[in-house]
Write a protein that holds these residues in place. Structure first.
Motif, PDB file in Angstrom:
ATOM      1  N   VAL A 127       6.382  -8.885   8.457  1.00  0.00           N
ATOM      2  CA  VAL A 127       6.143  -7.673   9.245  1.00  0.00           C
ATOM      3  C   VAL A 127       4.982  -6.883   8.640  1.00  0.00           C
ATOM      4  N   LEU A 128       4.963  -6.740   7.325  1.00  0.00           N
ATOM      5  CA  LEU A 128       3.876  -5.999   6.677  1.00  0.00           C
ATOM      6  C   LEU A 128       2.528  -6.689   6.919  1.00  0.00           C
ATOM      7  N   GLY A 129       2.518  -8.014   6.916  1.00  0.00           N
ATOM      8  CA  GLY A 129       1.283  -8.730   7.211  1.00  0.00           C
ATOM      9  C   GLY A 129       0.815  -8.518   8.641  1.00  0.00           C
ATOM     10  N   GLU A 130       1.761  -8.476   9.583  1.00  0.00           N
ATOM     11  CA  GLU A 130       1.412  -8.218  10.977  1.00  0.00           C
ATOM     12  C   GLU A 130       0.886  -6.791  11.150  1.00  0.00           C
ATOM     13  N   ILE A 131       1.479  -5.851  10.432  1.00  0.00           N
ATOM     14  CA  ILE A 131       0.990  -4.469  10.475  1.00  0.00           C
ATOM     15  C   ILE A 131      -0.440  -4.410   9.955  1.00  0.00           C
ATOM     16  N   ARG A 132      -0.703  -5.124   8.854  1.00  0.00           N
ATOM     17  CA  ARG A 132      -2.073  -5.116   8.301  1.00  0.00           C
ATOM     18  C   ARG A 132      -3.083  -5.656   9.308  1.00  0.00           C
ATOM     19  N   ARG A 133      -2.728  -6.715  10.020  1.00  0.00           N
ATOM     20  CA  ARG A 133      -3.663  -7.285  10.983  1.00  0.00           C
ATOM     21  C   ARG A 133      -3.901  -6.334  12.155  1.00  0.00           C
ATOM     22  N   ALA A 134      -2.897  -5.554  12.522  1.00  0.00           N
ATOM     23  CA  ALA A 134      -3.035  -4.630  13.656  1.00  0.00           C
ATOM     24  C   ALA A 134      -3.813  -3.373  13.300  1.00  0.00           C
ATOM     25  N   LEU A 135      -4.068  -3.152  11.993  1.00  0.00           N
ATOM     26  CA  LEU A 135      -4.802  -1.971  11.533  1.00  0.00           C
ATOM     27  C   LEU A 135      -6.270  -2.277  11.308  1.00  0.00           C
ATOM     28  N   VAL A 136      -7.102  -1.251  11.507  1.00  0.00           N
ATOM     29  CA  VAL A 136      -8.488  -1.341  11.051  1.00  0.00           C
ATOM     30  C   VAL A 136      -8.508  -1.259   9.535  1.00  0.00           C
ATOM     31  N   THR A 137      -9.538  -1.801   8.912  1.00  0.00           N
ATOM     32  CA  THR A 137      -9.717  -1.625   7.477  1.00  0.00           C
ATOM     33  C   THR A 137      -9.899  -0.141   7.186  1.00  0.00           C
TER      34      THR A 137
ATOM     35  N   LEU B  94       8.948  -2.204  -2.625  1.00  0.00           N
ATOM     36  CA  LEU B  94       8.148  -2.033  -1.420  1.00  0.00           C
ATOM     37  C   LEU B  94       6.670  -1.905  -1.769  1.00  0.00           C
ATOM     38  N   GLU B  95       6.359  -1.203  -2.826  1.00  0.00           N
ATOM     39  CA  GLU B  95       4.958  -1.057  -3.241  1.00  0.00           C
ATOM     40  C   GLU B  95       4.328  -2.421  -3.538  1.00  0.00           C
ATOM     41  N   GLU B  96       5.071  -3.282  -4.241  1.00  0.00           N
ATOM     42  CA  GLU B  96       4.551  -4.618  -4.553  1.00  0.00           C
ATOM     43  C   GLU B  96       4.324  -5.438  -3.290  1.00  0.00           C
ATOM     44  N   LYS B  97       5.238  -5.344  -2.355  1.00  0.00           N
ATOM     45  CA  LYS B  97       5.100  -6.110  -1.113  1.00  0.00           C
ATOM     46  C   LYS B  97       3.924  -5.600  -0.286  1.00  0.00           C
ATOM     47  N   LEU B  98       3.714  -4.292  -0.281  1.00  0.00           N
ATOM     48  CA  LEU B  98       2.556  -3.753   0.435  1.00  0.00           C
ATOM     49  C   LEU B  98       1.256  -4.233  -0.201  1.00  0.00           C
ATOM     50  N   GLN B  99       1.186  -4.231  -1.506  1.00  0.00           N
ATOM     51  CA  GLN B  99      -0.032  -4.682  -2.180  1.00  0.00           C
ATOM     52  C   GLN B  99      -0.314  -6.145  -1.889  1.00  0.00           C
ATOM     53  N   ARG B 100       0.724  -6.980  -1.871  1.00  0.00           N
ATOM     54  CA  ARG B 100       0.523  -8.397  -1.540  1.00  0.00           C
ATOM     55  C   ARG B 100       0.089  -8.592  -0.091  1.00  0.00           C
ATOM     56  N   SER B 101       0.390  -7.611   0.746  1.00  0.00           N
ATOM     57  CA  SER B 101       0.068  -7.721   2.177  1.00  0.00           C
ATOM     58  C   SER B 101      -1.282  -7.104   2.534  1.00  0.00           C
TER      59      SER B 101
ATOM     60  N   PRO C  59      11.855  10.596  -8.358  1.00  0.00           N
ATOM     61  CA  PRO C  59      12.094   9.251  -8.895  1.00  0.00           C
ATOM     62  C   PRO C  59      13.259   8.507  -8.256  1.00  0.00           C
ATOM     63  N   ALA C  60      14.245   9.221  -7.742  1.00  0.00           N
ATOM     64  CA  ALA C  60      15.431   8.570  -7.179  1.00  0.00           C
ATOM     65  C   ALA C  60      15.868   9.324  -5.938  1.00  0.00           C
ATOM     66  N   GLY C  61      16.480   8.599  -5.004  1.00  0.00           N
ATOM     67  CA  GLY C  61      16.946   9.205  -3.763  1.00  0.00           C
ATOM     68  C   GLY C  61      17.460   8.138  -2.827  1.00  0.00           C
ATOM     69  N   GLY C  62      18.099   8.546  -1.765  1.00  0.00           N
ATOM     70  CA  GLY C  62      18.671   7.586  -0.842  1.00  0.00           C
ATOM     71  C   GLY C  62      17.645   6.706  -0.149  1.00  0.00           C
ATOM     72  N   SER C  63      16.411   7.213   0.008  1.00  0.00           N
ATOM     73  CA  SER C  63      15.343   6.467   0.685  1.00  0.00           C
ATOM     74  C   SER C  63      14.090   6.444  -0.173  1.00  0.00           C
ATOM     75  N   ARG C  64      13.208   5.507   0.149  1.00  0.00           N
ATOM     76  CA  ARG C  64      11.882   5.428  -0.450  1.00  0.00           C
ATOM     77  C   ARG C  64      10.859   5.504   0.681  1.00  0.00           C
ATOM     78  N   VAL C  65       9.847   6.346   0.517  1.00  0.00           N
ATOM     79  CA  VAL C  65       8.766   6.473   1.496  1.00  0.00           C
ATOM     80  C   VAL C  65       7.464   6.166   0.791  1.00  0.00           C
ATOM     81  N   VAL C  66       6.693   5.228   1.349  1.00  0.00           N
ATOM     82  CA  VAL C  66       5.448   4.786   0.727  1.00  0.00           C
ATOM     83  C   VAL C  66       4.308   4.895   1.741  1.00  0.00           C
ATOM     84  N   VAL C  67       3.198   5.438   1.270  1.00  0.00           N
ATOM     85  CA  VAL C  67       1.994   5.587   2.069  1.00  0.00           C
ATOM     86  C   VAL C  67       0.947   4.615   1.522  1.00  0.00           C
TER      87      VAL C  67
END
Length: 304
Positions: free
Chosen positions: A176-186, A219-226, A292-300
């Motif tokens: 899914v992250l790879g598909e999102i990357r392809r749908a985005l402009v650089t 999630l950060e690692e997966k985004l970087q790989r994508s 540092p901790a919480g029920g959710s993680r949000v990454v930009v």
């Protein structure tokens, strides 16, 4: 500033691409591929790109949309989260004008994003038409599409994409992250929200058909790989984490579906108190504080 998205739609049958005009939807209902003549299915006036999965128990139970539609406009967790997500979009991508929400559900977050600025293009995608039915009543002028997040048939069509509590429902989240990357402009932006901390796993995750809760940094690692650069990462619902831990420990192994659903119907006084706490947390987060901790993680992230 990201460059303007002048993208292309892709045929899911043959892979051929076609330029998207400014005055037409990204995925028109009934679109015919000029290369192979494949015709996109249509349901209630919207393009159905994965009709075989529509309203199946895939990733979540479609019957959940009705309950969510009844509570998410007032429930503290949803209201404060919408303010956080719209605020992060404003802080990191103020010039973005073409937005796609992957897994828009009932359209609650998409409505907050829509009200935050003037957009050239707003698109909400969702696997389940039962969610889109609610979203279309909230946002009658937005383009919607029934779509599998593992197959986003577009290239460089958007300058900001969000997926909010979506990819934890999908086994192959990196696809899914790879598909999102392809749908985005650089240079385009992505904002992803997911449940956090595997040790918080409970009956609530099983009912929601979660594949995982994310470890800190996962999630950060997966985004970087994508193909993304991570710009900002924080927890959400940090100030209420002790109460969440107590609730999960108390109900571990014994919670029924009905008990989990009762978490969405709080006493208004408690809901108001929790709302005030989370809104204070959101203000601090948008000022730059990272929790540092919480029920959710949000990454930009930014597409590179």
């Amino acid at each position: 500033m990201t460059r303007l998205a002048t993208g292309r739609r892709r045929c899911l049958a043959c892979g051929a691409e076609q330029a998207i005009d400014d005055n037409e939807p990204v995925w028109p209902a009934g679109w015919r591929c000029p290369a192979c003549a494949h015709v996109v299915a249509e349901s209630a006036g919207i393009a159905a790109l994965a009709p075989e999965l529509a309203d199946t128990v895939s990733g979540m139970d479609p019957s959940s949309f009705k309950l969510l539609a009844e509570v998410e406009d007032e429930h503290f967790w949803f209201v404060a989260r919408n303010e956080l997500l719209a605020g992060l979009a404003a802080r990191f991508f103020p010039d973005a004008r073409q937005f796609l929400e992957v897994g828009c559900g009932n359209g609650a977050v998409l409505r907050a994003i829509a009200l935050s600025r003037s957009w050239r293009r707003l698109v909400g995608s969702e696997l389940h038409p039962s969610g889109l039915a609610f979203a279309r009543t909230r946002l009658p002028d937005v383009e919607f599409v029934q779509m599998d997040a593992r197959h986003i048939p577009a290239s460089a069509a958007f300058d900001l994409i969000g997926a909010f509590d979506v990819i934890e429902h999908i086994a192959d989240d990196e696809r899914v992250l790879g598909e999102i990357r392809r749908a985005l402009v650089t240079g385009g932006g992505v904002i992803i929200a997911v449940p956090q901390h595997p040790w918080l796993w409970s009956r609530a995750d099983e009912i929601a058909y979660h594949e995982r809760r994310y470890r800190r940094g996962e999630l950060e690692e997966k985004l970087q790989r994508s193909g993304f650069e991570v710009l900002f990462s924080t927890s959400y619902a940090s100030l209420l984490l002790p109460m969440m831990i107590a609730s999960r420990l108390r109900g571990r192994g014994t919670q029924t579906n009905e008990q989990v659903e009762r978490e969405f119907t709080l006493d208004p006084r408690i809901n108001g108190l929790f709302m005030a706490i989370l809104r204070a947390e959101v203000r601090l987060t948008l000022a730059g504080l990272r929790w540092p901790a919480g029920g959710s993680r949000v990454v930009v992230g930014r597409a590179i």
